[in-house]
Design an enzyme around this catalytic site. Sequence first.
Site, PDB file in Angstrom:
ATOM      1  N   GLY A   1       3.923  -4.264   4.035  1.00  9.81           N
ATOM      2  CA  GLY A   1       4.237  -5.619   3.553  1.00  9.81           C
ATOM      3  C   GLY A   1       3.793  -6.706   4.514  1.00  9.81           C
ATOM      4  O   GLY A   1       3.114  -7.658   4.105  1.00  9.81           O
ATOM      5  N   GLY A   2       4.154  -6.573   5.777  1.00  7.28           N
ATOM      6  CA  GLY A   2       3.758  -7.575   6.773  1.00  7.28           C
ATOM      7  C   GLY A   2       2.244  -7.600   6.934  1.00  7.28           C
ATOM      8  O   GLY A   2       1.637  -8.675   7.043  1.00  7.28           O
TER       9      GLY A   2
ATOM     10  N   ASP B   1      -2.704  -1.418   9.965  1.00  6.31           N
ATOM     11  CA  ASP B   1      -2.863  -1.378   8.509  1.00  6.31           C
ATOM     12  C   ASP B   1      -3.574  -2.615   7.960  1.00  6.31           C
ATOM     13  O   ASP B   1      -3.889  -2.677   6.774  1.00  6.31           O
ATOM     14  CB  ASP B   1      -1.486  -1.281   7.817  1.00  6.31           C
ATOM     15  CG  ASP B   1      -0.844   0.083   8.006  1.00  6.31           C
ATOM     16  OD1 ASP B   1      -1.573   1.054   8.278  1.00  6.31           O
ATOM     17  OD2 ASP B   1       0.392   0.166   7.869  1.00  6.31           O
TER      18      ASP B   1
ATOM     19  N   LYS C   1       0.846  -1.207   0.000  1.00  8.52           N
ATOM     20  CA  LYS C   1       0.000   0.000   0.000  1.00  8.52           C
ATOM     21  C   LYS C   1       0.878   1.253   0.000  1.00  8.52           C
ATOM     22  O   LYS C   1       2.004   1.243   0.513  1.00  8.52           O
ATOM     23  CB  LYS C   1      -0.957   0.013   1.196  1.00  8.52           C
ATOM     24  CG  LYS C   1      -0.321   0.044   2.596  1.00  8.52           C
ATOM     25  CD  LYS C   1      -0.005   1.413   3.141  1.00  8.52           C
ATOM     26  CE  LYS C   1       0.620   1.335   4.532  1.00  8.52           C
ATOM     27  NZ  LYS C   1       1.469   2.482   4.886  1.00  8.52           N
TER      28      LYS C   1
ATOM     29  N   ALA D   1       0.046  -6.815   4.682  1.00  8.32           N
ATOM     30  CA  ALA D   1      -0.544  -7.412   3.476  1.00  8.32           C
ATOM     31  C   ALA D   1      -0.509  -8.941   3.567  1.00  8.32           C
ATOM     32  O   ALA D   1      -1.484  -9.616   3.217  1.00  8.32           O
ATOM     33  CB  ALA D   1       0.213  -6.941   2.235  1.00  8.32           C
TER      34      ALA D   1
ATOM     35  N   GLY E   1       7.070   1.237   5.342  1.00  5.89           N
ATOM     36  CA  GLY E   1       5.813   1.981   5.240  1.00  5.89           C
ATOM     37  C   GLY E   1       4.949   1.507   4.087  1.00  5.89           C
ATOM     38  O   GLY E   1       3.990   2.166   3.700  1.00  5.89           O
TER      39      GLY E   1
END
Length: 286
Positions: A102-103, A136, A11, A105, A99
């Site tokens: 990744g984790g 996130d 993102k 997602a 930022g």
Amino acid sequence: MISYREAASAKLNLSLNVLERLPDGYHTLESVMHTVSLHDDVDLAITEEGDWQIRGEGLPIPLNETNLAWKAAEIYFRDSGFRPGLRIHIHKRIPSQAGLGGGSADAAAVFRILNRHYGLYDEAQMIEKAMQAGSDVPFCLAGGAKLVRGRGEILSDVPPLQQASFLIVKPFCACSTAALFRAIDEEPERPAADTQALCDAMKRGALRDVGALLRNAFEPVACRLYPEIAEVLDQLRSSNCLGAILTGSGSACYSLYENALEAQMAAKIFQEKGLQCFCASSNETD
Ligand code: C5P
């Protein structure tokens, strides 16, 4: 054994305002987030019973219960009465501490697969579970373009950008989200993103206006703590871009272009310096 594969998209924050510090130390946010074509692939194999294993290829990841994908599975099955065997395999392309979510997602991909398989939870329950994995993760569950508010659990639709191209550059430094939130609390003033104007520009599909409205409250403090970020941003801004900012709490920065060729041209200078660069599209499937 049943196996599933999910794409786990990175993102970008097109805007990010840090609002209020809550009594528990967390902050309320207001951010327009957008998934892009840069993605990990998450494979999950489910057996009726057995142990849990995690393997990875591509960029290095923790291969144990500290991985957010593993944590997501723990959270999903907590109090469910189910404890199947799991094999998680992550093809990692999204750099961590960048930022880029990744984790988060990867965790969201695990949640999506498990709920497709077991169907234990409705949308509201899934958001609640996702929040337990990280702020996130609810956005990453939904994907696309969203205005994200609260601690990350309040999502509303914004029209995704069509055919926008990004150059994402990862400076060598890694940023700790918690450290950046602590530092921003000390800031007397933060740049404020005009969220409404940004959402309106997205509704109109006015990419130039979107470029001019990119704003991230973390940027000044991140540039001060890590001068390398300021350098990357200066270089991105001197390319033929519509705008450039830090994403999330960094350290990755990105610039926005009308076409992919411009992003590829701008990437050269960073590649020569040995920095990780990714040309990505606003369309997740590109
Ligand atoms: O939720 P996540 O694990 O991404 O957050 C990492 C850290 O960032 C938290 O421990 C907290 O210190 C800070 N944070 C915050 N307010 C938020 C999200 C994160 O203060 N809304």
